[in-house]
Motif scaffolding. Structure first.
Motif: not given
Length: 353
Positions: A74-79, A89-94, A98-102, A107-114
């Motif tokens: 669940v690393t993407p959700l955790d990120v 303010k920047r990440y105002s919703s789920i 996800f849109k900003i992170t991608l 995709i690799s940005n969603l796996l940061r810290g795995w």
């Protein structure tokens, strides 16, 4: 010879004999500790003596398998969750998160810290589950059969708190690096460069800067996770499952474990969320303090910011962890965690003990 860190009180003579030479597992009567399912119908097939060194080793391995892979999955959700907590303010919703992170790294940005996630929560899982089983039995023996039978929930709470207190000491360094990587774009590619950089900037002691709020998040979480799970399992066998646990197949018992795990996970997410926000904020900024974060966010935001995503994440995570843990216990010949409430005869026996 049993391990020196396991006190003699945990073992009977028969259990010690089983450790020194091959023998059949000894049946532990459920009337003594009725909340610890001894699976009487399967005891003859059991190859690991209950509450022996091998038993705790099996529970430790099960905890690693339950926690390391599931938290990593669940690393993407955790990120997204961590960034919502740091910059709402920047990440105002789920969806926007996800849109900003991608958009910023694919995709690799969603796996940061795995990597720190996998290592940290494998360490934590080993302590959380292995030590819980150890402390639960130890405290039951210290309390005596009558007290243990009458005060099951306090015993579950004490055992899980003790286990998590120690487990978090191993988790904290990896959690600190993970949050920094996830909430600071470009900070590091992963653990191999992130850990040295973090130590260079914050010192070795900085790896445990968030230990107190981590305890504040994880100890209530784990107390709820284990105590609620054990009680929900009992409630399901009493009110929902149409037959006793001993008559259920292993598949049916694992289904109960998953359902109880999910319900317990929802409660875990709610009770531990304020501290989760604190941990994210503290690890994201070197200058952050507990008091400063509380003043900045306020108690309501501490309790609610990112909560829906965390409920979805933790509910599924907790249920899956219990399913994996109990599946592994079944695989090695042990009973699933939790038991149906004691019968009248068992209850009377405990009262007379």
């Amino acid at each position: 010879m049993h391990s020196s860190w396991l006190p003699d009180s945990v073992y009977g003579t028969a259990a010690l004999a089983c450790l020194s030479q091959p023998c059949q597992a000894q049946h532990v009567p459920s009337s003594r500790f009725p909340f610890m399912m001894a699976a009487p119908d399967e005891s003859k097939q059991q190859k690991i003596p209950l509450y022996s060194a091998k038993y705790y080793q099996a529970c430790t391995i099960g905890g690693i398998l339950a926690c390391g892979p599931t938290h990593t999955s669940v690393t993407p959700l955790d990120v997204v969750k961590c960034n919502m907590q740091i910059d709402s303010k920047r990440y105002s919703s789920i969806g926007i998160g996800f849109k900003i992170t991608l958009a910023e790294g694919g995709i690799s940005n969603l796996l940061r810290g795995w990597a720190p996630t996998f290592i940290g929560y494998s360490i934590q899982g080993a302590g959380k589950y292995g030590l819980y089983e150890y402390f639960k039995h130890l405290y039951a023996e210290m309390a005596g059969a009558k007290t243990a039978a009458n005060y099951q929930t306090p015993l579950f709470l004490a055992a899980s708190a003790s286990a998590e207190f120690l487990a978090d000491i191993g988790l904290c360094p990896m959690e600190a690096v993970k949050v920094k990587i996830q909430t600071s774009p470009g900070y590091a590619k992963g653990l191999t460069d992130g850990l040295p950089k973090f130590v260079q900037e914050n010192g070795v002691a900085g790896l445990w800067k968030g230990l107190v709020p981590l305890w504040g998040r994880q100890i209530p979480y784990t107390m709820m996770k284990f105590a609620a799970f054990e009680n929900i399992v009992q409630a399901l066998y009493t009110n929902v499952v149409p037959k006793p646990k001993s008559d259920c197949s292993k598949t049916e018992q694992l289904g109960v474990s998953f359902a109880a795990g999910y319900l317990a996970g929802i409660l875990c997410a709610v009770i531990s969320h304020p501290a989760d926000n604190l941990v994210s904020k503290l690890n994201a900024s070197k200058e952050a303090t507990i008091g400063g974060v509380i003043n900045e966010m306020g108690w309501w935001q501490l309790a609610t910011r990112g909560l829906p995503l965390r409920i979805a994440m933790i509910g599924t995570l907790t249920a899956t962890q219990w399913a994996i843990y109990d599946s592994f216990k079944v695989y090695v010949g042990l009973p699933t965690t939790g038991a149906a409430p004691p019968s009248e005869n068992e209850g009377e026996h405990a009262k007379k003990a």
